[in-house]
Structure formats: structure tokens, C-alpha cells
Scaffold this active site. Structure first.
Site, PDB file in Angstrom:
ATOM      1  N   LYS A  16      -5.566  52.562 -60.500  1.00  0.00           N
ATOM      2  CA  LYS A  16      -5.525  53.619 -61.503  1.00  0.00           C
ATOM      3  C   LYS A  16      -6.595  53.382 -62.582  1.00  0.00           C
ATOM      4  CE  LYS A  16      -0.502  54.449 -60.909  1.00  0.00           C
ATOM      5  NZ  LYS A  16       0.804  54.487 -61.626  1.00  0.00           N
ATOM      6  N   TYR A  56       1.746  63.774 -57.666  1.00  0.00           N
ATOM      7  CA  TYR A  56       2.985  63.456 -58.371  1.00  0.00           C
ATOM      8  C   TYR A  56       3.957  64.631 -58.389  1.00  0.00           C
ATOM      9  CZ  TYR A  56       1.192  58.927 -60.012  1.00  0.00           C
ATOM     10  OH  TYR A  56       0.739  57.624 -60.079  1.00  0.00           O
ATOM     11  N   PHE A  64       7.686  62.789 -68.837  1.00  0.00           N
ATOM     12  CA  PHE A  64       6.384  62.126 -68.961  1.00  0.00           C
ATOM     13  C   PHE A  64       5.337  62.708 -67.999  1.00  0.00           C
ATOM     14  CE2 PHE A  64       9.120  59.646 -66.098  1.00  0.00           C
ATOM     15  CZ  PHE A  64       8.353  59.596 -64.938  1.00  0.00           C
ATOM     16  N   ARG A  97       4.140  47.125 -51.670  1.00  0.00           N
ATOM     17  CA  ARG A  97       5.066  47.367 -52.799  1.00  0.00           C
ATOM     18  C   ARG A  97       5.516  46.034 -53.404  1.00  0.00           C
ATOM     19  NH1 ARG A  97       6.011  52.535 -55.131  1.00  0.00           N
ATOM     20  NH2 ARG A  97       8.003  51.776 -55.828  1.00  0.00           N
ATOM     21  N   THR A 103       8.158  49.540 -60.665  1.00  0.00           N
ATOM     22  CA  THR A 103       7.451  50.544 -61.475  1.00  0.00           C
ATOM     23  C   THR A 103       7.263  50.123 -62.941  1.00  0.00           C
ATOM     24  OG1 THR A 103       8.530  52.164 -60.049  1.00  0.00           O
ATOM     25  CG2 THR A 103       7.470  53.010 -62.026  1.00  0.00           C
ATOM     26  N   ARG A 114       1.646  44.500 -61.077  1.00  0.00           N
ATOM     27  CA  ARG A 114       2.084  45.260 -62.252  1.00  0.00           C
ATOM     28  C   ARG A 114       2.634  44.341 -63.344  1.00  0.00           C
ATOM     29  NH1 ARG A 114       5.099  50.295 -59.117  1.00  0.00           N
ATOM     30  NH2 ARG A 114       3.291  51.698 -59.059  1.00  0.00           N
ATOM     31  N   ASN A 128       0.631  51.011 -65.139  1.00  0.00           N
ATOM     32  CA  ASN A 128       0.922  49.883 -64.258  1.00  0.00           C
ATOM     33  C   ASN A 128      -0.176  49.605 -63.229  1.00  0.00           C
ATOM     34  OD1 ASN A 128       1.461  52.136 -62.771  1.00  0.00           O
ATOM     35  ND2 ASN A 128       3.677  51.794 -62.618  1.00  0.00           N
ATOM     36  N   HIS A 131      -1.121  52.333 -57.868  1.00  0.00           N
ATOM     37  CA  HIS A 131      -0.137  53.148 -57.149  1.00  0.00           C
ATOM     38  C   HIS A 131       0.018  52.559 -55.754  1.00  0.00           C
ATOM     39  CE1 HIS A 131       1.898  56.500 -55.233  1.00  0.00           C
ATOM     40  NE2 HIS A 131       1.038  56.350 -54.243  1.00  0.00           N
ATOM     41  N   GLU A 142       0.687  61.381 -48.794  1.00  0.00           N
ATOM     42  CA  GLU A 142      -0.343  60.962 -49.752  1.00  0.00           C
ATOM     43  C   GLU A 142      -1.684  60.687 -49.063  1.00  0.00           C
ATOM     44  OE1 GLU A 142       1.445  57.584 -51.636  1.00  0.00           O
ATOM     45  OE2 GLU A 142       2.860  58.796 -52.798  1.00  0.00           O
TER      46      GLU A 142
HETATM   47  N1  UDP Z   1       6.316  56.369 -64.654  1.00  0.00           N
HETATM   48  C1  UDP Z   1       6.536  56.241 -66.019  1.00  0.00           C
HETATM   49  N2  UDP Z   1       7.828  56.159 -66.472  1.00  0.00           N
HETATM   50  C2  UDP Z   1       8.898  56.190 -65.630  1.00  0.00           C
HETATM   51  C3  UDP Z   1       8.670  56.314 -64.266  1.00  0.00           C
HETATM   52  C4  UDP Z   1       7.380  56.404 -63.802  1.00  0.00           C
HETATM   53  O1  UDP Z   1       5.587  56.173 -66.802  1.00  0.00           O
HETATM   54  O2  UDP Z   1      10.053  56.105 -66.119  1.00  0.00           O
HETATM   55  C5  UDP Z   1       4.921  56.491 -64.155  1.00  0.00           C
HETATM   56  C6  UDP Z   1       4.360  55.152 -63.656  1.00  0.00           C
HETATM   57  O3  UDP Z   1       2.963  55.114 -63.945  1.00  0.00           O
HETATM   58  C7  UDP Z   1       4.626  55.247 -62.174  1.00  0.00           C
HETATM   59  C8  UDP Z   1       4.361  56.724 -61.896  1.00  0.00           C
HETATM   60  O4  UDP Z   1       4.893  57.385 -63.053  1.00  0.00           O
HETATM   61  O5  UDP Z   1       3.798  54.383 -61.427  1.00  0.00           O
HETATM   62  C9  UDP Z   1       5.043  57.279 -60.650  1.00  0.00           C
HETATM   63  O6  UDP Z   1       6.427  57.037 -60.733  1.00  0.00           O
HETATM   64  P1  UDP Z   1       7.277  56.571 -59.479  1.00  0.00           P
HETATM   65  O7  UDP Z   1       8.719  56.738 -59.838  1.00  0.00           O
HETATM   66  O8  UDP Z   1       6.785  57.245 -58.250  1.00  0.00           O
HETATM   67  O9  UDP Z   1       6.993  54.996 -59.433  1.00  0.00           O
HETATM   68  P2  UDP Z   1       6.060  54.142 -58.425  1.00  0.00           P
HETATM   69  O10 UDP Z   1       6.273  54.691 -57.046  1.00  0.00           O
HETATM   70  O11 UDP Z   1       4.638  54.286 -58.914  1.00  0.00           O
HETATM   71  O12 UDP Z   1       6.566  52.739 -58.567  1.00  0.00           O
HETATM   72 MG    MG Z   2       6.177  56.649 -56.313  1.00  0.00          MG
END
Ligand code: UDP
Ligand code: MG
Length: 182
Positions: A16, A56, A64, A97, A103, A114, A128, A131, A142
Site C-alpha cells: 500500500k 473494497y 471508514f 495472511r 488487520t 503489519r 497496515n 493487502h 481481486e
Molecule cells: N480497515 C480499517 N479499520 C477497520 C477495518 C479495516 O482501517 O476496522 C482497513 C485496513 O486498512 C484494512 C482494510 O480496511 O486492511 C480492509 O479491511 P479488511 O477487513 O478487508 O481487512 P484485511 O483483509 O485487509 O485484513
Molecule cells: Mg480483506
């Protein structure tokens, strides 16, 4: 006989804009190499509003969401681009992952990517740095969103030939300089 514990998968990772702005590309790719997966595609690109919102789409009702779109488009950082990489191999999704961490960077294992490099902004957004696709369905959606079939060196998903007539930019041919007789 094929090993029943093997699960060939592909996964999308994005470094990112905060990862790029913090010069973490090398560190992140080195960490990901621990998974012993193959890079199937890679490119650096600017993220359009449309691509960001499609990527997204499942989070569009979250408070957010708008901030997240600005973040992935690089509007919050000095780097208006991401590095997109497709990794392929045994249990690729889970392995990446695991290395990425959960996350929330504060809750992520402190030696995960992260956990090491992420932060929570004053407005509460998780920056973080990476992705990583979360499951097989999301990975396929994706990868197809971010890459054309010909940009990936393996045939990950079925393709068809389609006649498309679109204009595209090409390099200006280099002029052939006449040879000077000596
Ligand atoms: N995110 C955030 N606050 C939250 C959840 C997600 O800022 O409470 C942001 C964060 O940058 C995250 C992205 O939104 O990586 C996508 O969220 P997702 O739930 O898909 O998490 P990921 O798959 O990236 O772990
Ligand atoms: Mg995700």
C-alpha cells in the site's frame, strides 16, 4: 499420488502507499519470500477511484470507507501508487495472511509485517502497509480485477479469446540513424 495436504492457490498482495512511502518494499518482499511461493505477476500502478471502490466493495457501508479509498489511492501519502504482486503456490493465501498479520496493526503479531510496520492513524484508520487476499473467492476476484490474463505468467483461471478494438499508447519508434561512412 498427489499429496492430499497440498492446496495450490494464488493470492494478491498490494504494498500500500504507506509501505512504499516508508521504503518498505524490499523488507516486505523479503518477509514474503519466507513462504516459498512463486511470483506469478507484478506491477506498479496508480489506483483509480473506480479500481479502489471495486477492490473494497464489501466495505462500502463501513464508516471508514471514504478514508480507506483515499488511503489506497495514495491521497494520504507521498506515493500515489501501489505495488501489486500475485503469488502462487501451496496454501498461498493462508501463508501470506500469516506473514502479513491480522488487520489491526496493534493486535498483529509484533514480528508480522503489519505488526512491525503498521500504525493506526489519529482518525482510527489502520495503515497496515500491505493487502493480502483473505480467501479463495476473494483472491480470484481481486486477481482478475487487478491483472489481465497476459500479465500473469501462469494460467490461473480459464480464459477466452476476445476481439477487442481499443486504442492504446505505444512507444514512439526510435529513429534509425543513418550510418556515416568514415
Ligand atoms: N480497515 C480499517 N479499520 C477497520 C477495518 C479495516 O482501517 O476496522 C482497513 C485496513 O486498512 C484494512 C482494510 O480496511 O486492511 C480492509 O479491511 P479488511 O477487513 O478487508 O481487512 P484485511 O483483509 O485487509 O485484513
Ligand atoms: Mg480483506
Amino acid at each position: 499420488m498427489a499429496d492430499p495436504t497440498t492446496r495450490l492457490e494464488a493470492t494478491l498482495i498490494l504494498i500500500k502507499p504507506d509501505g512504499l512511502a516508508k521504503s518498505l518494499t524490499g523488507n516486505i518482499l523479503t518477509r514474503l519470500s519466507e513462504a516459498k511461493l512463486e511470483i506469478a505477476a507484478a506491477k506498479c500502478l496508480r489506483v483509480s477511484q473506480e479500481l479502489a471502490e471495486k477492490h473494497y466493495q464489501a466495505l462500502r457501508d463501513k464508516p471508514f470507507f471514504d478514508e480507506l479509498i483515499d488511503y489506497i489511492m495514495g491521497k494520504r501519502h507521498s506515493r500515489k501508487k501501489v505495488l501489486a504482486v500475485v503469488y502462487a503456490g501451496d496454501k498461498a493465501i493462508e501463508k501470506v495472511r500469516q506473514l502479513a498479520g491480522v488487520t489491526n496493526p496493534e493486535e498483529a503479531d509484533s514480528v508480522s509485517i503489519r505488526g512491525q510496520y503498521g500504525r493506526i492513524t489519529t482518525t482510527g484508520l489502520y495503515e497496515n502497509v500491505i493487502h493480502a487476499s483473505s480467501n479463495v473467492q476473494e483472491a480470484e476476484r481481486e486477481i482478475k480485477l487487478w491483472f489481465e490474463p497476459d500479465e500473469i505468467i501462469f494460467d490461473l483461471y480459464p480464459t477466452v479469446s476476445s476481439d477487442v478494438t481499443t486504442r492504446k499508447r505505444v512507444w514512439v519508434p526510435t529513429p534509425v540513424t543513418a550510418k556515416v561512412k568514415s
